[in-house]
Design an enzyme around this catalytic site. Structure first.
Site, PDB file in Angstrom:
ATOM      1  N   GLY A  26       0.796  -1.224   0.000  1.00  0.00           N
ATOM      2  CA  GLY A  26       0.000   0.000   0.000  1.00  0.00           C
ATOM      3  C   GLY A  26       0.828   1.273   0.000  1.00  0.00           C
ATOM      4  O   GLY A  26       0.369   2.315  -0.446  1.00  0.00           O
ATOM      5  N   HIS A  27       2.036   1.219   0.511  1.00  0.00           N
ATOM      6  CA  HIS A  27       2.949   2.364   0.460  1.00  0.00           C
ATOM      7  C   HIS A  27       4.234   1.907  -0.208  1.00  0.00           C
ATOM      8  O   HIS A  27       5.010   1.163   0.375  1.00  0.00           O
ATOM      9  CB  HIS A  27       3.241   2.894   1.862  1.00  0.00           C
TER      10      HIS A  27
ATOM     11  N   HIS B 183      -1.684   9.474  -3.032  1.00  0.00           N
ATOM     12  CA  HIS B 183      -0.729   9.933  -2.027  1.00  0.00           C
ATOM     13  C   HIS B 183       0.602  10.293  -2.707  1.00  0.00           C
ATOM     14  O   HIS B 183       1.178   9.479  -3.427  1.00  0.00           O
ATOM     15  CB  HIS B 183      -0.549   8.794  -1.022  1.00  0.00           C
TER      16      HIS B 183
ATOM     17  N   GLU C 137      -3.144  13.449   1.638  1.00  0.00           N
ATOM     18  CA  GLU C 137      -1.709  13.724   1.532  1.00  0.00           C
ATOM     19  C   GLU C 137      -1.278  13.662   0.067  1.00  0.00           C
ATOM     20  O   GLU C 137      -0.204  13.168  -0.256  1.00  0.00           O
ATOM     21  CB  GLU C 137      -0.883  12.732   2.360  1.00  0.00           C
TER      22      GLU C 137
ATOM     23  N   CYS D  99       8.664  15.122   2.458  1.00  0.00           N
ATOM     24  CA  CYS D  99       9.055  13.862   1.803  1.00  0.00           C
ATOM     25  C   CYS D  99       8.729  13.877   0.316  1.00  0.00           C
ATOM     26  O   CYS D  99       9.431  13.246  -0.476  1.00  0.00           O
ATOM     27  CB  CYS D  99       8.339  12.677   2.441  1.00  0.00           C
TER      28      CYS D  99
ATOM     29  N   CYS E 137       8.047  10.672   9.303  1.00  0.00           N
ATOM     30  CA  CYS E 137       8.732  10.393   8.032  1.00  0.00           C
ATOM     31  C   CYS E 137       9.587  11.563   7.572  1.00  0.00           C
ATOM     32  O   CYS E 137      10.651  11.354   6.986  1.00  0.00           O
ATOM     33  CB  CYS E 137       7.702  10.032   6.965  1.00  0.00           C
ATOM     34  N   CYS E 138       9.124  12.807   7.814  1.00  0.00           N
ATOM     35  CA  CYS E 138       9.839  13.955   7.246  1.00  0.00           C
ATOM     36  C   CYS E 138      11.165  14.252   7.956  1.00  0.00           C
ATOM     37  O   CYS E 138      12.177  14.441   7.280  1.00  0.00           O
ATOM     38  CB  CYS E 138       8.931  15.172   7.209  1.00  0.00           C
TER      39      CYS E 138
HETATM   40 ZN   LIG Z   1       7.146  12.845   5.274  1.00  0.00          ZN
END
Ligand SMILES: [Zn+2]
Length: 621
Positions: A203-204, A268, A320, A338, A404-405
């Site tokens: 999914g990602h 996304h 997102e 990201c 994540c960033c």
């Molecule tokens: Zn991020």
């Protein structure tokens, strides 16, 4: 901006005919010069790298070890303390990304204490790995273990980031322990999924590009094949894997159509970037023209219709990601850090296929604006969301629940040396301008290029050739898309530029000490958006060189909301070494008003206040 888009729209991408199909011949014409061969010594970037080493790494380590349960999750997984997982299902990935950043930092600045910290973490990962190779602390510690049933549970995403970290650490230190953990996890995944086994759509995305790195590190082609198989699983209704997705449609995960048929970016933003990187990496080996054609169609859709001036993408907070073409709101722009870094990764790869500078232009735009804004000047706090306007309430933070960033910036900054140079059969490609010295192999010859410049503040670049004997090769200098006027000289003698796909080509026999001079005019430009971007109608932005500028309340305390710009504004530019780490400050004179502009990346480093990139024209509401 209109002009910029028009120029891009007119460029027709001509792919070189791929006559050779040998398996080991890359479809890419350019091989990047790795950052490990590049020593950056630059007044703009060196302070950022120093704060990364001295501050950012420590912030990430502290968050991972002390402020959150991320490292504890690995310790608990080793002891099978079921039910005690802390945080989100994808938190392992931040640890891996921070480790990847630590590995790159070790390459630039060897540090036994930091290396010992890496080894300590790697021991914990290895201890947490299950007998069969599975590694994901959220599932090992779950009371109801439903591993490999939910496409959106980020299991392959985390595995992909582990592989990127494992390959990075192996390349820098030669230590195999984490690489071996990665191999066991990859082999485990391939016992469950693959041709004749279970179908699966992660999914990602992330695992796809990581598997290509694992192939490069181990020489095991099965990882490349598995990556291609995963890419080709998309768009056949397999993604839910029998479990209905409650929240998102197939487009959100880039699972609405087969990858070769994609033409429009959807869903996304970060997932889309990682997908495109994975497709480019696989196509480099498989020469799959269907992949390459799709990537070029997608590039047009992203850059011509869905990209902000800052190189940021993904306008909507709710998914997102993307909404409709030309829907580019400023105040509510999502533009995840990201996603901007993803634009750098993807455009870098696209440039390598054809040597077209339009990709390097976007790479530079995203790098100096959308991505660099993601971290404060002192390296201690981060943006997740990067709007082009603020009412004064949007500020960087040391960490996020979904982190994540920060971890993305942590691994991106120390590897920026990757994006400067490339090599092809008979040419050295110079893509970015920053002070550095690089050891480059062309054919069987070694050459050292030493670049001196005050870019992005000034457009003068000096490039010195260091070579034993002489060297016959092209040196190709990128003429940035923002640059209209420039001159080139070799050893002071003017060169009449021959330009190919945005690069000045200088073909000669180079000798030791030759100096190339590139002088780019860097005027302040007033840019307009495509008129279909409703939000920016009647507004203009300011750009100088690669930098997008903004106005911030800290410099424009009186009547901020009433400030107006004009097409014929007069500009003063001054380098102010004491302001925001040293910037070229731009003052715009419009009638009896003055507007003080600063580079977008440097906003929100002082007292809280309003900010705007797009400023209304005189006479507009
Ligand atoms: Zn991020």
């Amino acid at each position: 901006m209109r002009k910029y888009f028009t120029i891009l729209a007119l460029i027709i991408l001509i792919l070189p005919s791929c006559g050779k199909r040998e398996k080991d011949v890359s479809a890419k014409m350019i091989t990047p010069v790795k950052f490990s061969e590049v020593k950056i010594n630059d007044s703009f970037w060196t302070p950022r790298l120093k704060s990364h080493k001295d501050v950012t790494l420590n912030v990430c380590i502290d968050q991972i070890e002390n402020q959150t349960g991320r490292i504890r999750n690995f310790e608990k997984a080793a002891e099978k303390l079921v039910g005690q997982h802390e945080g989100k299902v994808y938190d392992d990935s931040d640890v891996y990304k921070a480790l990847e950043g630590m590995a790159y930092s070790l390459q630039n600045n060897p540090d036994p204490v930091l290396e010992a910290k890496c080894d300590e973490w790697i021991d914990k990962f290895a201890a947490a790995q299950e007998e069969n190779g599975y590694l994901n602390t959220a599932f090992t510690l779950a009371e109801n273990d439903d591993r490999w049933t939910r496409m959106d549970a980020h299991e392959m995403y985390c595995a992909g980031h582990m592989i990127e970290a494992g390959v990075a650490y192996y390349n820098v230190t030669g230590k195999r322990k984490l690489l071996d953990v990665c191999v066991r996890m990859a082999d485990h995944m391939m016992t469950v999924f693959g041709p004749g086994k279970r179908d699966w759509v992660p999914g990602h995305e992330e695992i796809e590009l990581a598997l290509v790195k694992l192939y490069q590190a181990t020489g095991e082609k099965k990882y490349l094949d598995f990556s291609e198989w995963l890419l080709n699983e998309r768009g056949h209704g397999l993604g839910g894997n029998g479990v209905p997705l409650k929240r998102w449609n197939d487009a959100y995960h880039q699972d609405d159509k087969p990858v070769r048929e994609m033409s429009e970016i959807a869903g996304h933003a970060v997932r889309a970037m990682y997908l495109y990187c994975g497709m480019a990496d696989v196509a480099a080996y498989t020469h799959d023209q269907g992949y390459i054609d799709a990537l070029n169609r997608l590039w047009d859709d992203v850059v011509l219709r869905n990209m902000y001036l800052t190189g940021g993408i993904g306008q909507s907070r709710s998914n997102e990601g993307f909404t409709e073409d030309y829907d580019l709101p400023n105040l509510t722009a999502y533009c995840e850090t990201c996603a901007s870094v993803g634009m750098v990764y993807w455009n870098w790869r696209m440039n390598q296929f054809t040597g077209d500078s339009k990709f390097a232009d976007v790479m530079e735009r995203s790098m100096y604006n959308g991505a660099l804004a993601g971290i404060s000047l002192d390296g201690s706090v981060f943006f997740y969301v990067n709007p082009l306007e603020s009412l004064g309430e949007h500020h960087r933070k040391p960490w996020y629940g979904t982190a994540c960033c920060p971890s993305q910036i942590c691994r991106f900054l120390p590897s920026i040396g990757n994006y400067i140079y490339g090599v092809s059969d008979n040419a050295i490609w110079v893509n970015l301008y920053m002070g550095n010295s690089a050891d480059i192999k062309v054919g069987n010859k070694e050459v050292t290029l030493t670049q001196e410049t005050k870019y992005p503040w000034e457009g003068a670049v000096s490039l010195k050739v260091g070579v034993k004997g002489s060297l016959k090769t092209q040196i190709r200098l990128r003429v940035p898309g923002w640059c209209d006027e420039y001159t080139v000289a070799v050893n002071g003698d003017p060169v009449v530029p021959q330009v190919e796909k945005g690069y000045v080509v200088i073909d000669r026999k180079w000798k030791d000490g030759d100096i190339i001079g590139l002088n780019m005019d860097m005027p302040v430009k007033v840019v307009a958006a495509d008129p279909r971007v409703k939000e920016d109608v009647g507004k203009r932005a300011i750009q100088r060189g690669p930098l997008v500028y903004c106005i911030e309340e800290a410099d424009n305390k009186d009547g901020f909301d009433a400030l107006r710009i004009a097409e014929d504004a007069k500009f003063d530019t001054t380098f102010d070494s004491g302001k925001l780490g040293g910037i070229v400050d731009i003052t715009a004179h419009v009638g009896d008003q003055t507007l003080d502009y600063i580079p977008y990346y440097s906003w929100d480093n002082r007292e809280a206040g309003k900010m705007k990139v797009w400023v209304p024209l005189v006479g507009e509401e």
